[in-house]
Design a protein around this motif. Structure first.
Motif, short mmCIF file in Angstrom:
data_model
loop_
_atom_site.label_atom_id
_atom_site.label_comp_id
_atom_site.label_asym_id
_atom_site.label_seq_id
_atom_site.Cartn_x
_atom_site.Cartn_y
_atom_site.Cartn_z
N LYS A 133 0.84 -1.19 0.00
CA LYS A 133 0.00 0.00 0.00
C LYS A 133 0.88 1.25 0.00
CE LYS A 133 -0.43 0.03 5.08
NZ LYS A 133 -1.35 -0.04 6.24
N ILE A 134 0.29 2.36 -0.47
CA ILE A 134 0.98 3.65 -0.48
C ILE A 134 0.15 4.64 0.30
CG2 ILE A 134 1.86 5.52 -1.92
CD1 ILE A 134 2.26 3.48 -4.15
N VAL A 135 0.77 5.30 1.28
CA VAL A 135 0.04 6.20 2.18
C VAL A 135 0.64 7.61 2.07
CG1 VAL A 135 -0.52 6.70 4.60
CG2 VAL A 135 -0.53 4.33 3.75
N GLN A 136 -0.23 8.60 1.99
CA GLN A 136 0.20 10.00 1.93
C GLN A 136 -0.02 10.69 3.27
OE1 GLN A 136 -1.15 12.28 -1.50
NE2 GLN A 136 -1.33 14.16 -0.28
N ASN A 137 1.00 11.40 3.72
CA ASN A 137 0.93 12.16 4.96
C ASN A 137 1.14 13.64 4.63
OD1 ASN A 137 1.11 13.24 7.55
ND2 ASN A 137 3.20 12.51 7.89
N ASP A 138 0.13 14.47 4.89
CA ASP A 138 0.21 15.89 4.55
C ASP A 138 0.86 16.73 5.64
OD1 ASP A 138 -1.02 15.36 2.15
OD2 ASP A 138 -3.04 15.82 2.87
N GLN A 139 1.28 16.10 6.72
CA GLN A 139 1.88 16.84 7.83
C GLN A 139 3.27 16.26 8.15
OE1 GLN A 139 -1.23 16.35 10.80
NE2 GLN A 139 -2.14 18.32 10.23
N GLY A 140 4.03 16.00 7.12
CA GLY A 140 5.34 15.39 7.27
C GLY A 140 6.46 16.41 7.35
N GLY A 141 7.68 15.90 7.45
CA GLY A 141 8.85 16.76 7.52
C GLY A 141 9.06 17.36 8.89
N LEU A 142 10.17 18.07 9.06
CA LEU A 142 10.49 18.68 10.34
C LEU A 142 9.51 19.78 10.72
CD1 LEU A 142 14.39 18.95 9.98
CD2 LEU A 142 13.08 17.26 11.30
N THR A 143 8.96 20.44 9.71
CA THR A 143 8.03 21.54 9.98
C THR A 143 6.59 21.08 10.11
OG1 THR A 143 7.69 22.00 7.62
CG2 THR A 143 9.53 23.11 8.71
N GLY A 144 6.32 19.86 9.69
CA GLY A 144 4.94 19.36 9.72
C GLY A 144 4.09 19.91 8.60
N ASN A 145 4.75 20.55 7.60
CA ASN A 145 4.01 21.16 6.49
C ASN A 145 4.29 20.49 5.15
OD1 ASN A 145 2.87 23.20 8.17
ND2 ASN A 145 4.79 24.36 8.04
N ASN A 146 5.11 19.44 5.15
CA ASN A 146 5.48 18.80 3.89
C ASN A 146 4.62 17.57 3.62
OD1 ASN A 146 7.54 20.67 3.66
ND2 ASN A 146 9.07 19.32 4.59
N ILE A 147 4.47 17.25 2.35
CA ILE A 147 3.77 16.04 1.94
C ILE A 147 4.78 14.89 1.88
CG2 ILE A 147 2.54 14.89 0.06
CD1 ILE A 147 1.30 17.55 -0.67
N GLU A 148 4.50 13.81 2.57
CA GLU A 148 5.35 12.62 2.55
C GLU A 148 4.58 11.44 1.96
OE1 GLU A 148 8.35 13.20 6.39
OE2 GLU A 148 6.57 11.94 6.58
N ILE A 149 5.29 10.60 1.24
CA ILE A 149 4.70 9.39 0.68
C ILE A 149 5.42 8.18 1.26
CG2 ILE A 149 4.15 8.14 -1.44
CD1 ILE A 149 2.80 10.88 -1.18
N LYS A 150 4.65 7.23 1.79
CA LYS A 150 5.22 6.00 2.33
C LYS A 150 4.72 4.81 1.50
CE LYS A 150 5.65 7.48 7.18
NZ LYS A 150 5.24 7.18 8.58
N ALA A 151 5.65 3.94 1.11
CA ALA A 151 5.30 2.72 0.39
C ALA A 151 5.58 1.53 1.31
CB ALA A 151 6.10 2.61 -0.90
N PHE A 152 4.54 0.83 1.73
CA PHE A 152 4.65 -0.24 2.73
C PHE A 152 4.89 -1.61 2.08
CE2 PHE A 152 2.66 3.10 5.11
CZ PHE A 152 3.04 2.89 6.43
N PHE A 153 5.57 -2.49 2.82
CA PHE A 153 5.80 -3.87 2.41
C PHE A 153 5.97 -4.73 3.66
CE2 PHE A 153 9.87 -1.75 2.78
CZ PHE A 153 10.69 -2.67 3.42
N ASN A 154 5.82 -6.04 3.51
CA ASN A 154 5.98 -6.97 4.62
C ASN A 154 7.30 -7.72 4.46
OD1 ASN A 154 3.39 -6.57 5.97
ND2 ASN A 154 2.47 -7.55 4.17
N ASP A 155 8.24 -7.41 5.32
CA ASP A 155 9.58 -8.01 5.24
C ASP A 155 9.51 -9.49 5.63
OD1 ASP A 155 12.62 -7.68 5.21
OD2 ASP A 155 12.25 -8.58 7.18
N PRO A 156 10.11 -10.39 4.83
CA PRO A 156 10.12 -11.82 5.17
C PRO A 156 10.88 -12.07 6.47
CG PRO A 156 10.70 -11.48 2.87
CD PRO A 156 10.73 -10.13 3.52
N ALA A 157 10.33 -12.94 7.31
CA ALA A 157 10.95 -13.19 8.62
C ALA A 157 12.04 -14.25 8.57
CB ALA A 157 9.87 -13.62 9.61
N SER A 158 12.09 -15.02 7.50
CA SER A 158 12.97 -16.19 7.45
C SER A 158 14.39 -15.89 6.99
CB SER A 158 12.36 -17.25 6.52
OG SER A 158 12.18 -16.70 5.21
N GLU A 159 14.68 -14.63 6.62
CA GLU A 159 16.01 -14.33 6.07
C GLU A 159 16.37 -12.86 6.30
OE1 GLU A 159 15.64 -15.22 1.94
OE2 GLU A 159 14.15 -13.66 1.58
#
Length: 273
Positions: A133-159
């Motif tokens: 999934k891709i999530v947008q955060n409109d209150q990102g950055g040090l100032t809380g005024n930047n748009i940040e984009i996060k791309a999520f994934f599930n890391d394999p536990a076996s390696e």
């Protein structure tokens, strides 16, 4: 009085302008080195048959063109001794293969023969967890005024896993690269993060996650550190020589620049809301 003042302003401007000379520093030019761009990337959902390797050489600081290398022999051998030949598109330095077979965790050996020198490199194809999934955060950055984009994934536990993240933005020319390893999030959900403080609604973002080897992770860590993760691509010429995994078997000291990598990659596109 105003006319006199204006005269002196013009006179000073002329004098300052006459002092501006273009100085070209005479730099010592080292003998050209072969540069091998051999990133074999297997896009999820594709066969991964079509691959390209590019050969160029280094050149002097003031040159506006990058010399290409023609007439080389280029091939990759897999663990089963199957050979995949890369044939040059005439006079371009681009060597193309249309029948490459990517297999997860298989070891591949690159061979390049050029100007009487034989270069080899060995790498293992690493898989990558899909972007969930891709999530947008409109209150990102040090100032809380930047748009940040996060791309999520599930890391394999076996390696143990190592990642290269690439973000391409429609609002800037340069792409952003950075690397990470799952030491602190192994087996858990995690994310990559955009590093563009000027994102705005309507901007397009291309997000790519690469599964990479530990050796390639170490190499890219150095490149990103030198180039600066916020100053563009680490594949630009760095201010210091960084040795990759390509060995000159004919003359060890006459090493080539570049790196042979084999990765699975997941790419997703996102439009900023």
């Amino acid at each position: 009085m105003k006319k006199i003042q204006l005269f002196f302003v013009i006179l000073i401007a002329i004098l300052l302008n006459s002092c501006e000379d273009v100085i070209k520093v005479n730099l010592n030019t080292a003998p050209p080195k072969l540069v091998i761009e051999a990133a074999i990337n297997w896009q999820k959902g594709t066969l991964g048959n079509d691959q390209t390797i590019k050969l160029t050489t280094t050149t002097d600081y003031y040159s506006n063109t990058i010399p290409t290398v023609s007439g080389a022999t280029v091939f990759i051998t897999n663990s089963s001794n199957t050979i995949f030949n890369f044939v040059e598109k005439p006079k371009t330095g681009q060597y193309i293969c249309g029948n490459f077979i990517p297999v997860k965790n298989q070891t591949y050996v690159l061979t390049v023969i050029s100007n009487g020198q034989t270069y080899t490199a060995t790498e293992t194809l690493k898989s990558v967890a899909p972007i969930t999934k891709i999530v947008q955060n409109d209150q990102g950055g040090l100032t809380g005024n930047n748009i940040e984009i996060k791309a999520f994934f599930n890391d394999p536990a076996s390696e143990d896993n190592f990642y290269l993240f690439k973000y391409v933005y429609s609002n800037q020319v340069k792409s952003n690269y950075y690397v990470d390893k799952d030491t602190f999030f192994q087996g858990n959900e995690f994310f990559s993060l955009s590093r563009n403080k000027d994102l705005k609604s309507g901007d397009k973002v291309e997000i790519s996650h690469y599964g990479i080897s530990e050796a390639y992770f170490n190499y890219m860590s150095i490149l990103v550190s030198i180039a600066g993760s916020n100053n563009g691509s680490p594949f630009q010429s760095p201010p210091a020589t960084v040795r990759g995994n390509i060995i000159n078997n004919t003359n060890f000291d006459n090493y080539a620049l570049g790196y042979f990598s084999v990765s699975e990659v997941d790419t997703q596109n996102y439009v900023v809301q």
